[in-house]
Design a protein around this motif. Structure first.
Motif, short mmCIF file in Angstrom:
data_model
loop_
_atom_site.label_atom_id
_atom_site.label_comp_id
_atom_site.label_asym_id
_atom_site.label_seq_id
_atom_site.Cartn_x
_atom_site.Cartn_y
_atom_site.Cartn_z
N ASP A 49 35.77 44.45 37.88
CA ASP A 49 35.52 44.41 39.50
C ASP A 49 35.12 43.09 39.79
O ASP A 49 35.57 42.54 40.90
CB ASP A 49 34.13 45.24 39.75
CG ASP A 49 34.44 46.81 39.63
OD1 ASP A 49 35.59 47.17 39.89
OD2 ASP A 49 33.46 47.46 39.05
N TYR A 50 34.54 42.11 38.91
CA TYR A 50 34.06 40.80 39.30
C TYR A 50 35.51 40.34 39.43
O TYR A 50 35.59 39.48 40.59
CB TYR A 50 33.41 40.01 37.96
CG TYR A 50 33.20 38.76 38.13
CD1 TYR A 50 31.95 38.23 38.61
CD2 TYR A 50 34.05 37.74 37.38
CE1 TYR A 50 31.57 37.01 38.25
CE2 TYR A 50 33.75 36.34 37.62
CZ TYR A 50 32.64 36.27 38.00
OH TYR A 50 32.24 34.89 38.20
N PHE A 51 36.27 40.29 38.70
CA PHE A 51 37.71 39.64 39.16
C PHE A 51 38.53 40.25 39.98
O PHE A 51 39.12 39.40 40.86
CB PHE A 51 38.68 39.36 37.74
CG PHE A 51 37.91 38.52 36.75
CD1 PHE A 51 38.20 37.12 37.17
CD2 PHE A 51 37.30 39.08 35.68
CE1 PHE A 51 37.67 36.23 35.87
CE2 PHE A 51 36.83 38.04 34.82
CZ PHE A 51 37.14 36.88 34.84
N LYS A 52 38.38 41.64 40.23
CA LYS A 52 39.07 41.96 41.26
C LYS A 52 38.65 41.44 42.69
O LYS A 52 39.37 41.25 43.75
CB LYS A 52 38.74 43.65 41.32
CG LYS A 52 39.67 44.47 42.49
CD LYS A 52 39.39 45.83 42.42
CE LYS A 52 38.14 46.53 42.96
NZ LYS A 52 38.07 47.81 43.17
N TYR A 53 37.18 41.67 43.13
CA TYR A 53 36.48 41.05 44.02
C TYR A 53 37.10 39.57 44.51
O TYR A 53 37.33 39.22 45.46
CB TYR A 53 35.01 41.10 44.31
CG TYR A 53 34.56 42.54 43.93
CD1 TYR A 53 35.39 43.54 44.61
CD2 TYR A 53 33.34 42.93 43.40
CE1 TYR A 53 34.79 44.89 44.53
CE2 TYR A 53 33.13 44.28 43.12
CZ TYR A 53 33.63 45.14 43.74
OH TYR A 53 33.43 46.50 43.63
N ILE A 54 37.03 38.51 43.54
CA ILE A 54 37.52 37.38 43.49
C ILE A 54 38.91 37.05 44.05
O ILE A 54 39.12 36.55 44.99
CB ILE A 54 37.26 36.35 42.28
CG1 ILE A 54 35.74 36.48 42.17
CG2 ILE A 54 37.70 35.15 42.41
CD1 ILE A 54 35.34 35.78 40.64
N PHE A 55 39.83 38.14 43.30
CA PHE A 55 41.25 37.96 43.77
C PHE A 55 41.54 38.50 44.97
O PHE A 55 42.30 38.05 45.81
CB PHE A 55 41.93 38.61 42.66
CG PHE A 55 42.06 37.90 41.34
CD1 PHE A 55 42.58 36.44 41.36
CD2 PHE A 55 41.69 38.52 40.13
CE1 PHE A 55 42.70 36.08 40.17
CE2 PHE A 55 42.05 37.59 38.89
CZ PHE A 55 42.16 36.42 38.83
N MET A 56 40.68 39.47 45.35
CA MET A 56 41.11 40.03 46.77
C MET A 56 40.53 39.01 47.78
O MET A 56 41.14 39.16 48.73
CB MET A 56 40.04 41.45 46.98
CG MET A 56 40.77 42.74 46.02
SD MET A 56 39.70 44.06 46.24
CE MET A 56 40.11 44.65 47.79
N THR A 57 39.42 38.59 47.49
CA THR A 57 39.03 37.46 48.63
C THR A 57 39.96 36.31 48.68
O THR A 57 40.32 35.72 49.83
CB THR A 57 37.54 36.88 48.22
OG1 THR A 57 36.45 37.99 48.24
CG2 THR A 57 37.09 35.86 48.94
N VAL A 58 40.53 35.77 47.60
CA VAL A 58 41.34 34.74 47.72
C VAL A 58 42.59 35.04 48.22
O VAL A 58 43.29 34.36 49.02
CB VAL A 58 41.77 34.08 46.08
CG1 VAL A 58 42.89 33.20 46.25
CG2 VAL A 58 40.41 33.49 45.56
#
Length: 184
Positions: free
Chosen positions: A164-173
């Motif tokens: 989830d941590y990486f998913k939220y970052i990638f979704m934001t970027v």
């Protein structure tokens, strides 16, 4: 503990890799408003105050209120670009490196947003480091709906995994989420 390690590594890398971009945006911001960096006291972990660093997107004389209470006429053309691309958030990597924020967590609010503070306090959200992005941000939930935001933040914190941590970052970027709303 693993999230803090990720925060330090990625914030340091992010600052290093985006240094030329940060310099360029600072110079453009100097011409746009004369004061390219925006500093504002926010509610941190355990309600401890900290100074959030962002690129300025609004005129200098704009009141220090939550974005949804500000007028869109206060946003400069360059500020609109920064908000749309989320480049205004880059300086917060410094807050992450210092340990005041995380890359993923509940967005830090202002001390005058008492309803949101109360909602977050009831749900234990203020025990976590505030973040640059999170579940609420990628789902277009902002501070104009305090109860929904606090519920979403609490849900994210209770279920946060490395994926989830990486998913939220990638979704934001990748541009998911519109950021904090501003009145028309």
């Amino acid at each position: 503990m693993i999230f803090r390690l990720f925060d330090v590594v990625f914030a340091a890398l992010g600052l290093l890799l985006t240094l030329p971009v940060l310099v360029i945006l600072t110079l453009i911001g100097l011409f746009d408003t004369g004061s390219p960096v925006f500093l504002q006291q926010r509610v941190g972990r355990n309600k401890k105050p900290f100074v959030l660093v962002k690129f300025r997107t609004m005129k200098l004389d704009t009141a220090h209120v939550a974005s949804h209470l500000a007028s869109s006429s206060a946003i400069t053309p360059f500020g609109g670009f920064l908000r749309k691309t989320k480049l205004d958030e880059l300086p917060q990597l410094w807050n992450v490196l210092k340990g005041e924020m995380s890359l993923v967590g509940p967005r830090p609010c202002l001390f005058n947003q008492q309803e949101l503070i109360n909602e977050r306090e009831q749900r234990g959200v203020l025990n976590a480091r505030p973040g640059i992005t999170g579940l609420a941000q990628v789902n277009d939930i902002d501070m104009s709906t305090p109860q929904l935001l606090a519920e979403t933040d609490a849900k994210m914190l209770a279920q946060l995994s490395v994926a989830d941590y990486f998913k939220y970052i990638f979704m934001t970027v990748a541009g998911k989420g519109s950021g904090d709303r501003v009145r028309k």
